[in-house]
Write an enzyme that holds these catalytic residues in place. Structure first.
Site, mmCIF file in Angstrom:
data_model
loop_
_atom_site.group_PDB
_atom_site.id
_atom_site.type_symbol
_atom_site.label_atom_id
_atom_site.label_comp_id
_atom_site.label_asym_id
_atom_site.label_seq_id
_atom_site.Cartn_x
_atom_site.Cartn_y
_atom_site.Cartn_z
ATOM 1 N N ARG A 82 0.839 -1.214 0.000
ATOM 2 C CA ARG A 82 0.000 0.000 0.000
ATOM 3 C C ARG A 82 0.862 1.248 0.000
ATOM 4 N NH1 ARG A 82 -4.042 -0.510 4.860
ATOM 5 N NH2 ARG A 82 -4.725 1.526 4.139
ATOM 6 N N GLN A 114 -10.474 9.805 7.975
ATOM 7 C CA GLN A 114 -10.238 8.412 8.375
ATOM 8 C C GLN A 114 -9.083 7.844 7.563
ATOM 9 O OE1 GLN A 114 -14.232 6.215 8.846
ATOM 10 N NE2 GLN A 114 -14.665 7.930 7.465
ATOM 11 N N ASP A 117 -3.544 8.080 4.176
ATOM 12 C CA ASP A 117 -2.682 8.263 2.994
ATOM 13 C C ASP A 117 -1.949 9.605 2.961
ATOM 14 O OD1 ASP A 117 -5.775 8.650 1.090
ATOM 15 O OD2 ASP A 117 -4.649 10.176 2.173
ATOM 16 N N HIS A 143 -7.101 7.966 12.092
ATOM 17 C CA HIS A 143 -6.558 6.603 12.076
ATOM 18 C C HIS A 143 -5.064 6.561 11.815
ATOM 19 C CE1 HIS A 143 -10.907 5.264 11.024
ATOM 20 N NE2 HIS A 143 -10.750 5.510 12.312
ATOM 21 N N CYS A 154 7.493 0.236 22.832
ATOM 22 C CA CYS A 154 7.739 1.510 23.553
ATOM 23 C C CYS A 154 7.203 2.679 22.728
ATOM 24 C CB CYS A 154 9.241 1.648 23.844
ATOM 25 S SG CYS A 154 10.227 2.141 22.427
ATOM 26 N N GLY A 215 -17.120 10.795 0.868
ATOM 27 C CA GLY A 215 -16.397 9.579 0.523
ATOM 28 C C GLY A 215 -16.188 8.615 1.655
ATOM 29 N N PRO A 242 -21.061 8.649 -4.139
ATOM 30 C CA PRO A 242 -21.862 8.079 -5.236
ATOM 31 C C PRO A 242 -22.870 7.047 -4.749
ATOM 32 C CG PRO A 242 -19.535 7.410 -5.408
ATOM 33 C CD PRO A 242 -19.632 8.372 -4.302
HETATM 34 C C1 BV8 Z 1 -12.295 0.715 18.390
HETATM 35 C C2 BV8 Z 1 -6.454 2.354 9.568
HETATM 36 C C3 BV8 Z 1 -12.404 0.070 20.643
HETATM 37 C C4 BV8 Z 1 -5.779 1.072 9.188
HETATM 38 C C5 BV8 Z 1 -8.810 1.838 9.877
HETATM 39 C C6 BV8 Z 1 -16.059 -6.047 16.421
HETATM 40 C C7 BV8 Z 1 -14.762 -6.327 16.828
HETATM 41 C C8 BV8 Z 1 -13.816 -5.323 17.027
HETATM 42 C C9 BV8 Z 1 -14.181 -3.998 16.806
HETATM 43 C C10 BV8 Z 1 -15.473 -3.750 16.401
HETATM 44 C C11 BV8 Z 1 -16.411 -4.740 16.218
HETATM 45 N N1 BV8 Z 1 -17.573 -4.153 15.802
HETATM 46 C C12 BV8 Z 1 -17.398 -2.827 15.718
HETATM 47 C C13 BV8 Z 1 -16.143 -2.564 16.088
HETATM 48 C C14 BV8 Z 1 -15.527 -1.279 16.159
HETATM 49 C C15 BV8 Z 1 -14.673 -1.131 14.891
HETATM 50 C C16 BV8 Z 1 -15.610 -0.913 13.729
HETATM 51 O O1 BV8 Z 1 -16.193 0.137 13.608
HETATM 52 N N2 BV8 Z 1 -15.733 -1.951 12.860
HETATM 53 C C17 BV8 Z 1 -16.599 -1.846 11.702
HETATM 54 C C18 BV8 Z 1 -16.029 -2.705 10.576
HETATM 55 C C19 BV8 Z 1 -17.994 -2.300 12.107
HETATM 56 N N3 BV8 Z 1 -13.874 0.034 15.141
HETATM 57 C C20 BV8 Z 1 -12.656 -0.134 15.674
HETATM 58 O O2 BV8 Z 1 -12.147 -1.202 15.896
HETATM 59 C C21 BV8 Z 1 -11.975 1.162 16.060
HETATM 60 N N4 BV8 Z 1 -11.484 1.024 17.403
HETATM 61 O O3 BV8 Z 1 -13.490 0.604 18.294
HETATM 62 O O4 BV8 Z 1 -11.618 0.493 19.544
HETATM 63 C C22 BV8 Z 1 -11.573 0.282 21.825
HETATM 64 C C23 BV8 Z 1 -11.890 1.322 22.695
HETATM 65 C C24 BV8 Z 1 -11.131 1.481 23.830
HETATM 66 C C25 BV8 Z 1 -10.030 0.645 24.078
HETATM 67 C C26 BV8 Z 1 -9.699 -0.378 23.157
HETATM 68 C C27 BV8 Z 1 -10.469 -0.563 22.024
HETATM 69 C C28 BV8 Z 1 -10.788 1.414 15.146
HETATM 70 C C29 BV8 Z 1 -11.286 1.638 13.736
HETATM 71 C C30 BV8 Z 1 -10.128 2.095 12.862
HETATM 72 C C31 BV8 Z 1 -9.632 0.945 12.006
HETATM 73 N N5 BV8 Z 1 -8.599 1.428 11.094
HETATM 74 N N6 BV8 Z 1 -7.842 2.322 9.093
HETATM 75 C C32 BV8 Z 1 -5.453 1.051 7.720
HETATM 76 O O5 BV8 Z 1 -5.983 1.888 6.966
HETATM 77 O O6 BV8 Z 1 -4.686 0.173 7.341
HETATM 78 S S1 BV8 Z 1 -10.393 1.803 9.290
HETATM 79 C C33 BV8 Z 1 -10.364 1.886 7.613
HETATM 80 O O7 BV8 Z 1 -11.628 1.436 7.195
HETATM 81 C C34 BV8 Z 1 -10.275 3.257 7.040
HETATM 82 O O8 BV8 Z 1 -9.374 4.075 7.738
HETATM 83 C C35 BV8 Z 1 -11.671 3.773 7.107
HETATM 84 O O9 BV8 Z 1 -11.925 4.375 8.327
HETATM 85 C C36 BV8 Z 1 -12.463 2.521 7.048
HETATM 86 C C37 BV8 Z 1 -13.133 2.380 5.714
HETATM 87 O O10 BV8 Z 1 -14.087 3.310 5.732
HETATM 88 P P1 BV8 Z 1 -14.180 4.367 4.540
HETATM 89 O O11 BV8 Z 1 -13.085 5.338 4.647
HETATM 90 O O12 BV8 Z 1 -15.568 4.857 4.559
HETATM 91 O O13 BV8 Z 1 -13.895 3.542 3.242
HETATM 92 P P2 BV8 Z 1 -14.866 2.496 2.551
HETATM 93 O O14 BV8 Z 1 -14.047 1.768 1.547
HETATM 94 O O15 BV8 Z 1 -15.628 1.742 3.583
HETATM 95 O O16 BV8 Z 1 -15.951 3.418 1.787
HETATM 96 C C38 BV8 Z 1 -15.537 4.255 0.740
HETATM 97 C C39 BV8 Z 1 -16.727 5.125 0.414
HETATM 98 O O17 BV8 Z 1 -16.322 6.020 -0.615
HETATM 99 C C40 BV8 Z 1 -17.891 4.325 -0.124
HETATM 100 O O18 BV8 Z 1 -19.080 4.779 0.508
HETATM 101 C C41 BV8 Z 1 -17.910 4.662 -1.616
HETATM 102 O O19 BV8 Z 1 -19.225 4.740 -2.124
HETATM 103 C C42 BV8 Z 1 -17.311 6.046 -1.624
HETATM 104 N N7 BV8 Z 1 -16.624 6.402 -2.861
HETATM 105 C C43 BV8 Z 1 -16.017 5.599 -3.766
HETATM 106 N N8 BV8 Z 1 -15.480 6.360 -4.755
HETATM 107 C C44 BV8 Z 1 -15.747 7.654 -4.451
HETATM 108 C C45 BV8 Z 1 -16.469 7.690 -3.248
HETATM 109 N N9 BV8 Z 1 -16.893 8.840 -2.686
HETATM 110 C C46 BV8 Z 1 -16.598 9.991 -3.326
HETATM 111 N N10 BV8 Z 1 -15.902 10.036 -4.481
HETATM 112 C C47 BV8 Z 1 -15.469 8.897 -5.074
HETATM 113 N N11 BV8 Z 1 -14.780 8.961 -6.233
HETATM 114 ZN ZN ZN Z 2 10.788 0.260 21.279
#
Ligand code: BV8
Ligand code: ZN
Length: 268
Positions: A82, A114, A117, A143, A154, A215, A242
């Site tokens: 990536r 979120q 990049d 994120h 550490c 997005g 979209p």
């Molecule tokens: C937390 C970094 C708690 C990494 C990312 C079960 C088990 C464990 C956790 C959970 C669970 N159920 C729920 C959770 C919570 C979980 C969560 O929400 N899960 C989801 C899947 C249900 N959240 C977490 O785990 C968070 N932490 O809850 O911790 C806690 C609290 C205290 C103490 C300890 C723990 C952490 C979440 C962060 C994860 N990291 N990224 C990396 O990138 O490698 S998330 C990653 O996915 C992205 O950063 C982004 O946030 C997410 C994807 O979302 P989008 O950005 O919306 O992207 P996506 O592809 O989904 O959608 C794209 C959109 O764009 C679409 O709608 C499409 O139509 C549109 N689009 C396409 N083209 C275009 C467009 N729009 C405009 N123009 C275009 N051209």
């Molecule tokens: Zn270290």
């Protein structure tokens, strides 16, 4: 209910016209972006990030501390691919239009992303020109940043965009302070976001009078709760995507289009 999925986009009563009016009169705007705003830069959205060899995995299976503990080589290979792909990408018209708009009133416009990049940051420094942009205009990366690596034990971390050799455990990056494995400084699923940043985001959402969501599938929490906090405190939501999302029904204006085509018209 968003009034207007079928209203015209342009013209005196068009969705763009109404969204522009809402943004023009807004006292404080919180912008939330997701992977979709970087799609036109060639960055696959998170749901698409699993292409080619990675097709057999789900993001939730690779972007977790458990995956890294179980197989750091595989996780680093994914992040290295990536990072390599991102090195070829640059901000697109959506990032640029948003950066100019935020610089137009940095005190009342807050950008939370979120995305990991770094493209918002690059667009902002490009738009600002020489010197450093006003700190309040900087994007808040909920994120983290894929081009920062940190120790898995550490507090050491550094900005690093060099290729990572994920051939073996011996070639993976290590912490220079304690020798533990280094990891991408991003927030994985199941990991808490930075407490201070999240608190700031929630406070900004509570004070915002308008949320502009661009997005994002609005599925990942707690980031996806920010637009809801704006709505709950009486604010309005404008969504650019979209596809419909769980937020769409509550948007005052929904513009179904790509960020690269909509944002320059909406913000310039
Ligand atoms: C937390 C970094 C708690 C990494 C990312 C079960 C088990 C464990 C956790 C959970 C669970 N159920 C729920 C959770 C919570 C979980 C969560 O929400 N899960 C989801 C899947 C249900 N959240 C977490 O785990 C968070 N932490 O809850 O911790 C806690 C609290 C205290 C103490 C300890 C723990 C952490 C979440 C962060 C994860 N990291 N990224 C990396 O990138 O490698 S998330 C990653 O996915 C992205 O950063 C982004 O946030 C997410 C994807 O979302 P989008 O950005 O919306 O992207 P996506 O592809 O989904 O959608 C794209 C959109 O764009 C679409 O709608 C499409 O139509 C549109 N689009 C396409 N083209 C275009 C467009 N729009 C405009 N123009 C275009 N051209
Ligand atoms: Zn270290």
């Amino acid at each position: 209910m968003s009034l207007d999925d079928h209203a015209p986009l342009r013209g005196p009563t068009g969705r763009l016209t109404r969204a522009r009016a809402i943004l023009r009169d807004a006292e404080r705007v919180l912008v939330l972006t997701g992977a979709g705003i970087s799609a036109e830069s060639g960055v696959p959205t998170f749901r698409e990030a699993m292409h080619g060899y990675w097709r057999q995995f789900r993001p939730e299976d690779l972007a977790t501390p458990e995956a890294f503990a179980r197989n750091p080589i595989q996780v680093w290979a994914w992040y290295d691919s990536r990072r390599a792909q991102l090195r070829e990408c640059g901000p697109n018209r959506a990032h640029d239009a948003l950066a100019r708009w935020i610089l137009g009133a940095p005190d009342s416009r807050r950008l939370y992303t979120q995305n990991v990049d770094g493209l918002h940051h690059r667009a902002l420094t490009d738009a600002h020109g020489s010197g450093t942009p006003p700190p309040e205009a900087l994007p808040r990366e909920l994120h983290g940043d894929i081009f920062v690596i940190r120790c898995s034990v550490c507090s050491w971390s550094e900005r690093n965009d060099a290729p990572v050799d994920a051939a073996s455990i011996e070639t993976l990056p290590r912490c220079p302070q304690c020798g533990a494995l280094a990891r991408p400084a991003v927030i994985w699923f199941g990991e808490a976001l930075d407490g201070e940043l999240l608190q700031q985001a929630m406070a900004d959402a509570d004070r915002a009078t308008v949320c502009l969501s661009v997005g994002t599938s609005a599925l990942v929490h707690p980031a996806a709760s920010l637009p809801r906090i704006v709505l709950a405190s009486g604010g309005e939501l404008i969504e650019v995507n979209p596809e419909p999302t769980p937020l769409s029904a509550d948007a005052s204006v929904r513009i179904s289009g790509s960020a690269g085509s909509v944002l320059p018209e909406l913000l310039d």
